[in-house]
Scaffold this active site. Structure first.
Site, PDB file in Angstrom:
ATOM      1  N   ASP A 170      55.266  70.407  12.697  1.00 34.70           N
ATOM      2  CA  ASP A 170      54.144  69.923  11.894  1.00 34.70           C
ATOM      3  C   ASP A 170      52.959  69.468  12.734  1.00 34.70           C
ATOM      4  O   ASP A 170      51.850  69.336  12.222  1.00 34.70           O
ATOM      5  CB  ASP A 170      54.591  68.732  11.033  1.00 34.70           C
ATOM      6  N   CYS A 171      53.215  69.187  14.003  1.00 34.93           N
ATOM      7  CA  CYS A 171      52.174  68.610  14.860  1.00 34.93           C
ATOM      8  C   CYS A 171      51.431  69.645  15.693  1.00 34.93           C
ATOM      9  O   CYS A 171      50.528  69.288  16.444  1.00 34.93           O
ATOM     10  CB  CYS A 171      52.783  67.551  15.790  1.00 34.93           C
TER      11      CYS A 171
END
Length: 822
Positions: free
Chosen positions: A487-488
């Site tokens: 997600d990052c």
């Protein structure tokens, strides 16, 4: 050092001192009612949704740690001294202490000044309530005159509103007290039809429902004024902070013991039957009163505890192994499936690290959790699949999460995570393999829960695949969107505004350029699975084109690249000054079979061992990013060695263990598996800090000053994937459409193992030993490694012989490999 020990026979972790490095947690309940209980009685409870139906308060990141819980106080009414048998919240030194976290229950025992208290906490199966049974024993030679106080603080239902909207919530608190039962009914007068209750089995000397009356002004839970004085105020909450506190007086002869049972629960009434009498403001208690009366009996606690144990005996009996390694046995047989049940129930929503406010049930997360859960309760897995598919969008895309109370998609934490849809394919295929239930494919399922939009579930899977194929970038690799599994890794955000969410900010990059090698590997895996399910040759052709794109543009010469950024530059390449190699594509691409035949897979795994492996696990990338890079996003916002910036993101480690098994390296597979195995790390609990019986999301990486320290335990996909890695790949027991495959990849120093596996109603008793490769089923030799499904009720003897694997391929590299992609 250790702070406790495993009791494998009782399936408990026994904590021997209260001051563990972090609060060590257990989950009680799970389907509807959930109670988080720590080793010092901290935690909170909720019904279905940790944000919208929070029953009790908890203060995250508070001082002291673990503030808010289910507290008991013992007061010596002759001396006035008081203490807590759970150590918290008074932190009075105890003469003896233990906490036994078991499967669905916790028992905390404390002793001081000749008085012992053992409190059993549990949530009865199928009920929306929790029980606390305190057994008080007088170990003194003289009679003891005691007071026992209980205390909980009620949350005003919506945990976010409760923690922020004080101008309202300090005025809405309401309670009723009837026959010693405290009924919390804040906002029941208007739109709510639910309430909480807190009852006691004994006659009361007093009670309190107003927090300040119980604690006193400017006091905390460590020294309540009511306990100090030995006298409750019989307060009734009107606004401010409603609580529930009982005061029970006890006179115990020498050696006498007494049980006191407390019942904390949640109830709902039909909207047209909220009040009794009708037209009043008094809660209609006719439905809930029988429950309260039943469970205030100590014998009911024994009955429910026995039911819990029988329940878990049945679940864990579906797969049991005996191997030469105690850490494999302990985790596979007990703690790993227990944790996987928690992740299935809660996804990533509510733990001591997840507040339950900002996250619901993750689409990607829940589908991955199914992979390790499906053999435990296939019926619940089926229901979850249909719930998830109903939040899918008509494009084939997906909400990143949905709310468990409404089962509707929620985009408050962002969307366009382009890997999300493919995980549904893997979950459904795993379910069908496990159960043989192909009828699920024909189930009509809506899109975005919109009536009239239903198509068969199989069409949802085809749209998930098309979603990827319709979003390919310049190299023929899938576009990453906002992010993929990581997600990052935000290649299109370019955020420069402090505090702006990487997950929800407007995408500023050219969304038609940034590509993900990880999604390409995931697509190859999902397409192969779906083709095996449907016989669709077009899927295999699409998979072939994707594999070709990975081999041409995703290979860096010694490992698989991670991505291409919004400018078309490689990420995770030797060309980069930082972040040259990432772990995710090495795992997923090899799991998908990419590079296995031509040696790239073995070479990539050798690079993982050389560049990413540490004594505390495999880090996510190397070298760590030393400055913030807007073109890469949140991953570079963390200090080096933490979270996604070169931390040991434990979720990825079992992918590498599986990858080693795929290439036939049993030694490396087990080595990798054990690096993050919590049981194997128990001896370094003072460094690891998190619970030694469940996996953590992250362990600080080699660049971090606290290398080896874990964070974010319990709710992590690490649990499901480690169960898959250990049982399906190292032990090699895998459900297939046509039967049960038994293809172990064992370390060379293992002579074998035994296992019991329930599969489609039959029980398979598996004995694996060294020898020339063979498979014998009920005395009949079979070719290959696939055991056909036997009729339900069958008891099947399976004998497998496996040869030694020979020299480990991980130490050598292929002589000739394709050059780096250009």
């Amino acid at each position: 050092m250790r702070f406790g020990r495993f009791d494998d026979a009782a399936r408990e972790y026994v904590i021997s001192r209260p001051d563990t490095p972090l609060p060590w947690l257990n989950y009680l309940g799970g389907e509807d009612y959930v109670a988080l209980v720590t080793n010092t009685a901290g935690g909170y409870s909720f019904f279905r949704d940790a944000r919208l139906r929070r029953i009790t308060r908890y203060r995250y990141n508070g001082v002291p740690a673990d503030a808010g819980g289910r507290y008991l106080y013992v007061r010596d009414d002759d001396s006035g001294a008081f203490w807590s048998p759970s150590w918290q919240p008074t932190q009075t030194p105890l003469d003896a202490y233990s906490c036994r976290h078991g499967l669905g229950y916790t028992v905390i025992a404390g002793e001081r000044a000749g008085i012992g208290v053992e409190t059993t906490y549990l949530v009865p199966l199928g009920e929306s309530l929790e029980l606390w049974r305190a057994t008080i024993v007088n170990l003194r030679p003289d009679p003891a005159r005691l007071s026992l106080f209980s205390a909980v603080e009620f949350c005003l239902w919506d945990a976010w509103e409760d923690a922020t909207n004080f101008q309202r919530n300090l005025s809405v608190g309401e309670v009723e007290v009837v026959d010693g039962v405290v009924f919390h009914k804040s906002e029941y007068r208007e739109r709510r039809d639910h309430f909480a209750y807190f009852g006691c089995s004994e006659p009361l000397a007093g009670f309190d429902t107003q927090r300040e009356a119980f604690l006193g002004p400017y006091r905390g839970w460590d020294r309540p004024l009511a306990v100090e004085d030995g006298r409750s105020r019989d307060s009734i909450a009107h606004g401010w902070a409603p609580c529930g506190a009982h005061h029970v007086e006890l006179l115990l002869a020498p050696g006498e013991r007494r049980d006191v049972v407390f019942v904390l629960g949640y109830a709902e009434n039909p909207r047209d039957e909220k009040f009794d009498p009708a037209g009043s403001q008094t809660i209609d208690k006719r439905r809930v009163q029988p429950l309260i009366d039943r469970y205030r009996d100590s014998a009911a606690v024994d009955e429910e505890l026995a039911r819990l144990r029988e329940h878990w005996d049945g679940l864990l009996g579906r797969l049991h192994v005996e191997t030469p390694n105690v850490h494999v046995n302990r985790m596979v047989n007990t703690w790993n499936p227990y944790q996987t049940m928690a992740t299935f129930n809660l996804s990533r929503s509510a733990s001591l690290f997840e507040s339950g406010i900002g996250r619901g049930m993750g689409f990607r997360d829940s589908n991955q959790d199914l992979l390790g859960f499906v053999h435990l309760v296939p019926g619940r897995a089926r229901e979850r699949i249909l719930d998830l598919a109903a939040t899918q969008l008509e494009t084939g895309g997906a909400y990143h999460q949905y709310q468990p109370l409404t089962k509707r998609g929620n985009d408050t934490i962002g969307g366009e995570f382009n890997d999300d849809p493919l995980w549904l394919v893997l979950a459904v295929c795993a379910y069908v393999k496990e159960t043989g239930d192909r009828t699920i494919l024909d189930e009509p399922v809506p899109y975005d829960n919109r009536p009239g939009s239903e198509t068969p579930l199989l069409e949802h899977l085809r749209r998930a695949v098309r979603y990827t194929l319709e979003r390919l970038g310049p190299h023929g690799l899938p576009l990453i969107g906002r992010a993929d599994w990581n997600d990052c890794l935000n290649l299109n955000c370019f955020s420069e505004t402090p505090g702006e969410s990487f997950q929800t900010t407007e995408l500023h990059g050219d969304s038609g350029v940034a590509e993900s090698v990880f999604i390409a590997g995931l697509f190859a895996l999902a397409a192969e699975e779906l083709a095996a399910l449907t016989g669709d040759d077009e899927l295999l052709a699409a998979r072939g084109r994707m594999v070709d794109a990975v081999e041409r543009f995703g290979w860096d010469g010694a490992w698989f690249r991670r991505a291409y950024d919004a400018a078309g530059r490689p990420v995770g390449s030797a060309e980069c000054d930082e972040g040259q190699i990432f772990v995710e594509p090495q795992g997923i691409c090899v799991m998908a079979g990419i590079g296995v035949a031509d040696g790239r897979a073995a070479h990539a795994l050798a690079s993982v061992r050389e560049r990413l492996e540490t004594p505390h696990g495999i880090v996510l990338l190397q070298p760590a990013y030393t400055r913030y890079r807007p073109e890469l996003g949140e991953i570079t916002s963390y200090p080096p060695g933490y979270k996604e910036n070169a931390g040991v993101f434990c979720h990825t480690n079992p992918w590498i263990a599986i990858a080693h098994a795929v290439v036939g390296d049993g030694d490396a597979a087990l080595d990798t598996y054990l690096l993050t195995n919590p049981s194997a790390r128990e001896e370094i609990s003072e460094l690891h800090r998190c619970e030694p019986y469940v996996y953590a999301q992250m362990i600080a990486g080699a660049h971090a000053p606290t290398h080896g320290e874990a964070k974010n335990s319990w709710l992590t996909g690490t649990a499901a994937w480690n169960l898959v890695a250990a049982t399906q790949w190292i032990l090699g027991i895998r459900a297939e459409h046509d039967g049960l495959r038994i293809a172990p990849c064992l370390p060379d120093d293992w002579d074998g193992f035994t296992a019991t596996r329930e599969f489609r109603g039959a029980t398979y008793r598996i004995d694996v030993q060294r020898g020339d490769a063979s498979l014998v089923v009920d005395g009949v030799p079979l070719a290959g490694d696939l055991v056909p499904p036997y009729p339900p009720g069958s008891d099947v003897a399976v004998e497998v012989r496996v040869p030694l694997s020979g020299p480990s391929p991980r130490r050598s590299s292929p002589a000739s490999l394709p050059a780096r992609s250009r």
